[in-house]
Write a protein that holds these residues in place. Structure first.
Motif, PDB file in Angstrom:
ATOM      1  N   PHE A  32     -13.357  -2.124  -0.613  1.00 35.79           N
ATOM      2  CA  PHE A  32     -12.437  -2.168  -1.746  1.00 35.79           C
ATOM      3  C   PHE A  32     -12.766  -3.345  -2.649  1.00 35.79           C
ATOM      4  O   PHE A  32     -13.519  -4.252  -2.271  1.00 35.79           O
ATOM      5  N   ASP A  33     -12.181  -3.319  -3.858  1.00 40.19           N
ATOM      6  CA  ASP A  33     -12.295  -4.456  -4.761  1.00 40.19           C
ATOM      7  C   ASP A  33     -10.960  -5.190  -4.807  1.00 40.19           C
ATOM      8  O   ASP A  33      -9.993  -4.792  -4.148  1.00 40.19           O
ATOM      9  N   SER A  34     -10.888  -6.263  -5.577  1.00 42.02           N
ATOM     10  CA  SER A  34      -9.700  -7.118  -5.576  1.00 42.02           C
ATOM     11  C   SER A  34      -8.459  -6.386  -6.073  1.00 42.02           C
ATOM     12  O   SER A  34      -7.337  -6.772  -5.737  1.00 42.02           O
ATOM     13  N   GLY A  35      -8.640  -5.301  -6.831  1.00 41.61           N
ATOM     14  CA  GLY A  35      -7.500  -4.529  -7.296  1.00 41.61           C
ATOM     15  C   GLY A  35      -6.755  -3.836  -6.176  1.00 41.61           C
ATOM     16  O   GLY A  35      -5.598  -3.430  -6.359  1.00 41.61           O
ATOM     17  N   TYR A  36      -7.394  -3.716  -5.030  1.00 41.88           N
ATOM     18  CA  TYR A  36      -6.764  -3.064  -3.877  1.00 41.88           C
ATOM     19  C   TYR A  36      -6.398  -4.066  -2.780  1.00 41.88           C
ATOM     20  O   TYR A  36      -6.047  -3.650  -1.665  1.00 41.88           O
ATOM     21  N   SER A  37      -6.434  -5.338  -3.084  1.00 43.04           N
ATOM     22  CA  SER A  37      -6.133  -6.347  -2.073  1.00 43.04           C
ATOM     23  C   SER A  37      -4.710  -6.221  -1.552  1.00 43.04           C
ATOM     24  O   SER A  37      -4.437  -6.399  -0.360  1.00 43.04           O
ATOM     25  N   LEU A  38      -3.782  -5.918  -2.446  1.00 45.23           N
ATOM     26  CA  LEU A  38      -2.384  -5.806  -2.032  1.00 45.23           C
ATOM     27  C   LEU A  38      -2.206  -4.691  -1.012  1.00 45.23           C
ATOM     28  O   LEU A  38      -1.610  -4.899   0.056  1.00 45.23           O
ATOM     29  N   LYS A  69     -12.379 -15.159  -2.835  1.00 48.63           N
ATOM     30  CA  LYS A  69     -11.443 -16.245  -3.134  1.00 48.63           C
ATOM     31  C   LYS A  69     -10.083 -16.070  -2.458  1.00 48.63           C
ATOM     32  O   LYS A  69      -9.249 -16.965  -2.508  1.00 48.63           O
ATOM     33  N   ASP A  70      -9.863 -14.905  -1.849  1.00 45.88           N
ATOM     34  CA  ASP A  70      -8.560 -14.613  -1.254  1.00 45.88           C
ATOM     35  C   ASP A  70      -8.483 -15.230   0.141  1.00 45.88           C
ATOM     36  O   ASP A  70      -9.237 -14.834   1.038  1.00 45.88           O
ATOM     37  N   ILE A 300       1.827 -12.466   3.634  1.00 41.57           N
ATOM     38  CA  ILE A 300       0.394 -12.467   3.317  1.00 41.57           C
ATOM     39  C   ILE A 300       0.103 -11.887   1.940  1.00 41.57           C
ATOM     40  O   ILE A 300      -1.048 -11.816   1.521  1.00 41.57           O
ATOM     41  N   LEU A 301       1.140 -11.448   1.215  1.00 41.43           N
ATOM     42  CA  LEU A 301       0.913 -10.883  -0.112  1.00 41.43           C
ATOM     43  C   LEU A 301       0.785 -11.977  -1.151  1.00 41.43           C
ATOM     44  O   LEU A 301       1.411 -13.034  -1.034  1.00 41.43           O
TER      45      LEU A 301
END
Length: 301
Positions: A32-38, A69-70, A300-301
């Protein structure tokens, strides 16, 4: 690293310790990319809550360096593999030239990213999971269904379900009774892969195969490959990859019964519980369930 790292730090909790899923020979993989981190983190909360493979190593495949970076992702992942070099060129070219809807370029690149799993891992098997999912109960039977088969996957739900014997088809898919294209068209959101396919040579084989044909999407190309290599794949009951957009076709008691027996629910398609476009169906239990797990993931969000 593992989901257990977050549990030990008090960031997630196990709520159902009686029916946990443990398998020492499996790497968990996500792409996934950062747009799907949540939604990835909410997926982790669902796995922690139900004790699903909480001690297993995690590999994340991405083409988005922002993920690095997360701090939560860095904490949970054993390895974050950023797509680059020849492998990136190959997958991006497939996403551009070998699908029927090249205008969906960004989405195509994201789906082909999951083919990065076809490389040597530190374990004998790998379980790939899309991140727009929740695990709702034990997946022991999935992991033990056919350990010697190179690939175990679930069918892609077919459009005819909406107009032909809808309730019967929805029940049959849950229980693994497949007909027509459900016998051969896979949904690549859940893939249990053993070491026969975890190699650079298979990556080269599947990408070369795909480069010579045109399909509607990435999983269409996978389906075509395994249709010609039937002994290499086992279809698992759709309870391990049940698509919410089709679940919503069920009414009343059937809806409740199906949801109660789903082990992995997949919010495939354009309507996602975390997006405003789901507001009109926010009353449905499957949508409420996602938000319940989102609440469990709040640290963790």
């Amino acid at each position: 690293m593992s989901i257990n790292t977050l549990i030990e730090k008090g960031l997630l909790e196990i709520y159902n310790e009686e029916h946990t899923t443990i398998a020492s020979d499996i790497t968990l993989a996500f792409a996934f990319d950062s747009g799907y981190s949540l939604c990835f983190k909410v997926m982790l909360a669902s796995m922690a809550s139900n004790g699903i493979l909480c001690q297993n190593p995690i590999v994340i495949y991405t083409d988005d360096k922002e993920i690095l970076k997360d701090p939560i992702i860095a904490l949970v992942a054993d390895r974050i593999s950023v797509l680059s070099g020849e492998k990136k060129d190959i997958l991006y070219k497939l996403a551009k030239d070998n699908v029927k809807r090249p205008e969906r370029g960004n989405w195509n690149r994201g789906t082909f990213l999951k083919w990065s799993i076809f490389e040597k891992q530190d374990t004998e098997r790998l379980l790939f999971l899309d991140v727009d999912m929740l695990t709702l109960s034990s997946i022991d039977k999935l992991l033990n269904l056919s350990p010697s088969t190179p690939m175990v996957a679930c069918p892609q739900f077919q459009q005819f379900i909406k107009t032909e014997n809808t309730e019967k088809n929805l029940q049959n898919l849950l229980n693994g009774h497949f007909d027509n294209k459900h016998k051969s068209r896979i949904n690549s959101g859940v893939m249990l892969v053993n070491e026969a396919l975890l190699s650079d040579s298979f990556f080269n084989e599947i990408t070369t195969f795909a480069s010579k044909r045109l399909s509607i999407h990435e999983q269409g190309l996978l389906s075509e490959y395994f249709s010609g290599n039937r002994k290499m794949i086992k279809m698992a009951p759709s309870k391990y990859n049940y698509q919410d957009s089709y679940l919503r076709l069920a009414k009343d008691d059937l809806y409740s019964d199906l949801l109660n027996h789903i082990s992995i629910i997949h919010y495939a398609g354009g309507i996602k519980p975390w997006l405003q476009n789901s507001n009109s169906i926010s009353h449905l239990p499957s949508i409420k369930t996602w938000h319940q797990y989102s609440s469990l993931a709040k640290k963790i969000l």
